[in-house]
Design an enzyme around this catalytic site. Structure first.
Site, PDB file in Angstrom:
ATOM      1  CE  LYS A   4      -3.888  -2.451   3.045  1.00 56.24           C
ATOM      2  NZ  LYS A   4      -3.824  -2.590   4.535  1.00 56.24           N
ATOM      3  N   GLY A   5       1.885   1.085   0.469  1.00 55.51           N
ATOM      4  CA  GLY A   5       2.695   2.141   0.861  1.00 55.51           C
ATOM      5  C   GLY A   5       3.296   3.256  -0.275  1.00 55.51           C
ATOM      6  CD  GLU A  12       8.994  -0.993  -3.308  1.00 62.33           C
ATOM      7  OE1 GLU A  12       7.883  -0.635  -2.355  1.00 62.33           O
ATOM      8  OE2 GLU A  12       8.448  -2.330  -3.321  1.00 62.33           O
ATOM      9  CG  ASP A  13       6.564   1.846   0.125  1.00 62.77           C
ATOM     10  OD1 ASP A  13       7.448   1.518  -0.469  1.00 62.77           O
ATOM     11  OD2 ASP A  13       6.217   1.891   1.128  1.00 62.77           O
ATOM     12  CG  ASP A  28      15.224  -1.108   4.632  1.00 66.80           C
ATOM     13  OD1 ASP A  28      16.444  -0.657   4.760  1.00 66.80           O
ATOM     14  OD2 ASP A  28      13.994  -1.902   5.911  1.00 66.80           O
ATOM     15  CE  LYS A  72      14.125   2.664   5.777  1.00 65.59           C
ATOM     16  NZ  LYS A  72      14.132   2.140   6.665  1.00 65.59           N
ATOM     17  CG  PHE A 123      10.513   2.398  10.167  1.00 66.09           C
ATOM     18  CD1 PHE A 123      11.249   0.784   9.679  1.00 66.09           C
ATOM     19  CD2 PHE A 123       9.199   2.483  11.026  1.00 66.09           C
ATOM     20  CE1 PHE A 123       9.818   0.033   9.114  1.00 66.09           C
ATOM     21  CE2 PHE A 123       8.298   1.680   9.900  1.00 66.09           C
ATOM     22  CZ  PHE A 123       8.705   0.919   8.709  1.00 66.09           C
ATOM     23  CB  VAL A 124      10.901   7.563   7.771  1.00 64.55           C
ATOM     24  CG1 VAL A 124      12.571   7.860   7.368  1.00 64.55           C
ATOM     25  CG2 VAL A 124      11.170   6.428   5.970  1.00 64.55           C
ATOM     26  CG  ASP A 160       2.476   1.083   6.524  1.00 64.30           C
ATOM     27  OD1 ASP A 160       3.298   0.243   5.937  1.00 64.30           O
ATOM     28  OD2 ASP A 160       2.064   0.034   7.683  1.00 64.30           O
ATOM     29  NE  ARG A 168      -0.782   2.264   5.189  1.00 59.81           N
ATOM     30  CZ  ARG A 168      -0.465   1.394   4.707  1.00 59.81           C
ATOM     31  NH1 ARG A 168       1.200   2.137   4.109  1.00 59.81           N
ATOM     32  NH2 ARG A 168      -0.065  -0.118   4.876  1.00 59.81           N
TER      33      ARG A 168
END
Ligand code: IMP
Ligand code: MG
Length: 175
Positions: A43-44, A98-99, A102, A130, A151-152, A158, A164
């Site tokens: 969902k990001g 993509e959001d 990582d 990242k 972590f953001v 989220d 969100r």
């Protein structure tokens, strides 16, 4: 676990909007007048995708693919498809949105999955990256911002489904 938002923006609304405009220009320059299937990863990336496509001039359609791999702030290392594409991408230009990348495990999984369907070209755009955590084989073609291993949340990202709707990107702290 309870998470508290650090309201000091890591990346502000203004920074987001100006970088996303640039990304849209860059992407339009690559595809020109050719048709693109933009695949947003749920969902990001829904908010990022909504803003990004409004700065892409190339003809496009939007598709969604759902994956889940995270529980809290740590990756479970297992990627699962929760929602699949609704059209055939064979022979078409595909841009995966993509959001955040990582470790890159999700990206590797999705890239393999989509490449099996034989797109004409396959490229990846991620709002955040990242680089310190990367251990993936696949490559990100368009990156909004590189950040540290923190972590953001916000702007679609989220923790356990929360935060969100924050219009900027911020850190979360655990209580
Ligand atoms: P990866 O497979 O380790 O690259 O993780 C990718 C997915 O984990 C992303 O699509 C996000 O949903 C989630 N994720 C990783 N880091 C963060 C973060 O800092 N905030 C929110 N979600 C994150
Ligand atoms: Mg995600």
């Amino acid at each position: 676990m309870t998470y508290r938002l650090n309201t000091q923006p890591l990346i502000s609304e203004k920074q987001l909007s100006s970088r996303i405009k640039e990304l849209g220009r860059e992407i339009s320059g690559v595809y020109g007048h050719e048709d693109v299937v933009v695949v947003a990863v749920l969902k990001g990336s829904f908010i990022f995708t909504a803003d990004l496509i409004r700065h892409i001039d190339s003809p496009l359609i939007v598709e969604f693919i759902g994956v889940s791999s995270y529980s809290g702030t740590s990756s479970t290392g297992q990627v699962r498809i929760t929602h699949d594409l609704s059209c055939d991408i064979e022979g078409r230009h595909v841009l995966l949105v993509e959001d955040i990348v990582d470790t890159g495990e999700t990206l590797d999984y999705l890239s393999e999955y989509l490449l099996l369907r034989k797109p004409k070209t396959f490229k990846v755009c991620s709002l955040l990256s990242k680089p310190m955590n990367h251990k993936m084989a696949h490559h990100v073609d368009f990156i909004g911002f590189e950040i540290g291993p923190e972590f953001v949340v916000g702007y679609g990202l989220d923790v356990d489904g929360r935060f969100r709707q924050i219009p900027y990107l911020a850190r979360v702290e655990t209580e």
